[in-house]
Design a protein around this motif. Structure first.
Motif, PDB file in Angstrom:
ATOM      1  N   TYR A 156       6.423   1.128  -0.949  1.00  0.00           N
ATOM      2  CA  TYR A 156       5.143   0.630  -0.457  1.00  0.00           C
ATOM      3  C   TYR A 156       5.310   0.011   0.929  1.00  0.00           C
ATOM      4  O   TYR A 156       6.322  -0.646   1.206  1.00  0.00           O
ATOM      5  CB  TYR A 156       4.581  -0.431  -1.404  1.00  0.00           C
ATOM      6  N   ASP A 157       4.312   0.206   1.777  1.00  0.00           N
ATOM      7  CA  ASP A 157       4.242  -0.540   3.034  1.00  0.00           C
ATOM      8  C   ASP A 157       3.827  -1.969   2.729  1.00  0.00           C
ATOM      9  O   ASP A 157       2.925  -2.202   1.909  1.00  0.00           O
ATOM     10  CB  ASP A 157       3.221   0.080   3.989  1.00  0.00           C
ATOM     11  N   ARG A 183       0.842  -1.202   0.000  1.00  0.00           N
ATOM     12  CA  ARG A 183       0.000   0.000   0.000  1.00  0.00           C
ATOM     13  C   ARG A 183       0.874   1.246   0.000  1.00  0.00           C
ATOM     14  O   ARG A 183       1.820   1.368   0.779  1.00  0.00           O
ATOM     15  CB  ARG A 183      -0.929   0.010   1.197  1.00  0.00           C
ATOM     16  N   ARG A 184       0.516   2.152  -0.889  1.00  0.00           N
ATOM     17  CA  ARG A 184       1.185   3.465  -0.971  1.00  0.00           C
ATOM     18  C   ARG A 184       0.133   4.476  -1.401  1.00  0.00           C
ATOM     19  O   ARG A 184      -0.267   4.506  -2.563  1.00  0.00           O
ATOM     20  CB  ARG A 184       2.338   3.426  -1.968  1.00  0.00           C
ATOM     21  N   GLY A 185      -0.354   5.250  -0.446  1.00  0.00           N
ATOM     22  CA  GLY A 185      -1.423   6.191  -0.763  1.00  0.00           C
ATOM     23  C   GLY A 185      -2.658   5.445  -1.231  1.00  0.00           C
ATOM     24  O   GLY A 185      -3.132   4.519  -0.577  1.00  0.00           O
ATOM     25  N   SER A 186      -3.156   5.824  -2.401  1.00  0.00           N
ATOM     26  CA  SER A 186      -4.356   5.180  -2.950  1.00  0.00           C
ATOM     27  C   SER A 186      -4.027   3.928  -3.754  1.00  0.00           C
ATOM     28  O   SER A 186      -4.926   3.222  -4.212  1.00  0.00           O
ATOM     29  CB  SER A 186      -5.124   6.163  -3.833  1.00  0.00           C
ATOM     30  N   ASN A 187      -2.743   3.652  -3.935  1.00  0.00           N
ATOM     31  CA  ASN A 187      -2.332   2.461  -4.682  1.00  0.00           C
ATOM     32  C   ASN A 187      -2.140   1.295  -3.725  1.00  0.00           C
ATOM     33  O   ASN A 187      -1.367   1.398  -2.755  1.00  0.00           O
ATOM     34  CB  ASN A 187      -1.020   2.725  -5.433  1.00  0.00           C
ATOM     35  N   GLU A 188      -2.816   0.213  -3.969  1.00  0.00           N
ATOM     36  CA  GLU A 188      -2.628  -0.969  -3.151  1.00  0.00           C
ATOM     37  C   GLU A 188      -2.952  -2.225  -3.947  1.00  0.00           C
ATOM     38  O   GLU A 188      -3.742  -2.202  -4.899  1.00  0.00           O
ATOM     39  CB  GLU A 188      -3.474  -0.928  -1.879  1.00  0.00           C
ATOM     40  N   GLN A 212       8.804  -2.328   4.395  1.00  0.00           N
ATOM     41  CA  GLN A 212       8.582  -1.525   3.203  1.00  0.00           C
ATOM     42  C   GLN A 212       9.317  -2.148   2.020  1.00  0.00           C
ATOM     43  O   GLN A 212      10.356  -2.798   2.188  1.00  0.00           O
ATOM     44  CB  GLN A 212       9.054  -0.085   3.402  1.00  0.00           C
TER      45      GLN A 212
END
Length: 262
Positions: free
Chosen positions: A210-211, A171-176, A249
């Motif tokens: 990304y997390d 997940r990175r912001g709205s991207n997952e 990450q």
């Protein structure tokens, strides 16, 4: 004892777990007879004799215990949770030895003197999943395989008897993007477990850091509003508002072409 054992074996052979009423009776009504010293040892021994697999029932079906009387009655009798000789401590120890998952205290309050001990007991009965370590590549390219290796402990005394879906999420912001594991968590008996699986990073996933998040999703816990799968609480810190846990990450980066020489 033998009659009860026969009923128990009949049920467990059919796929059920077993239940004991009057858990924690060390002489609730006076005299030398009690469930803990007389009935339960004879009943469990008879069940194991009738079916050698009885001792393994807890690995596939739950053990359910219901208190004898109430815990306030235990307190009135002077029974304590002090180790090693308190009668309440012995009851809690017996519950762990039987691999109990369900404890019924008859919706009655727990006496203050037992709270600390029962809080510790609740960390052990049933399952308690913990992530011990997590290994992965530092950078990956979209469209390629990457391997996640997670090390887990089940610190409880029993497995989960319901299917849980081990799932990772980038997940990175709205991207997952989520990756579902093929693990059957019901096989995670008390002890340590290693899970190693490869997933393909989507070719269209944007570059960035990304997390990496993890959840054990409860297939029976879908929210009626969102139809989402409810994440199971783990025995680690860092639970987010949506129930997921951040482990590390990962950088997603495309291989860039070298500049052409002029």
């Amino acid at each position: 004892g033998a009659d009860n054992a026969g009923l128990m074996v009949h049920a467990t052979r059919g796929g059920a777990g077993w239940r004991a009423d009057c858990w924690g009776d060390w002489g609730l009504w006076g005299g030398s007879w009690s469930h803990q010293t007389k009935l339960y040892p004879a009943m469990l021994a008879a069940a194991a004799k009738a079916d050698p697999n009885f001792v393994h029932v807890w690995k596939r079906a739950p053990v359910h215990l219901e208190v004898c009387g109430t815990m306030h009655r235990w307190q009135e009798l002077g029974w304590t949770a002090s180790e090693p000789d308190g009668k309440v401590a012995a009851s809690f120890r017996w519950a762990r030895e039987q691999h109990a998952s369900l404890l019924n205290v008859k919706s009655k309050p727990v006496p203050q003197g037992y709270v600390a001990a029962i809080d510790e007991l609740l960390k052990r009965v049933g399952y308690r999943f913990v992530v011990d370590a997590f290994n992965h590549e530092r950078k990956v390219r979209p469209g390629t395989l990457t391997t996640f290796t997670s090390h887990w402990s089940n610190l409880g005394v029993a497995p989960s008897y319901s299917p849980r879906e081990l799932t990772y999420r980038l997940r990175r912001g709205s991207n997952e993007v989520a990756f579902a594991s093929t693990q059957d968590v019901r096989t995670w008996l008390p002890g340590r477990w290693q899970v190693e699986e490869a997933f393909t990073i989507p070719a269209d996933l944007p570059d960035g850091v990304y997390d990496i998040e993890v959840a054990l999703l409860d297939r029976d816990g879908r929210s009626p509003e969102t139809k989402a799968l409810a994440p199971l609480p783990l025995g680690i810190a860092g639970r987010q508002s949506d129930g997921w846990y951040t482990l590390s990450q990962l950088e997603v980066v495309r291989r860039r072409r070298p500049k052409e020489a002029k």
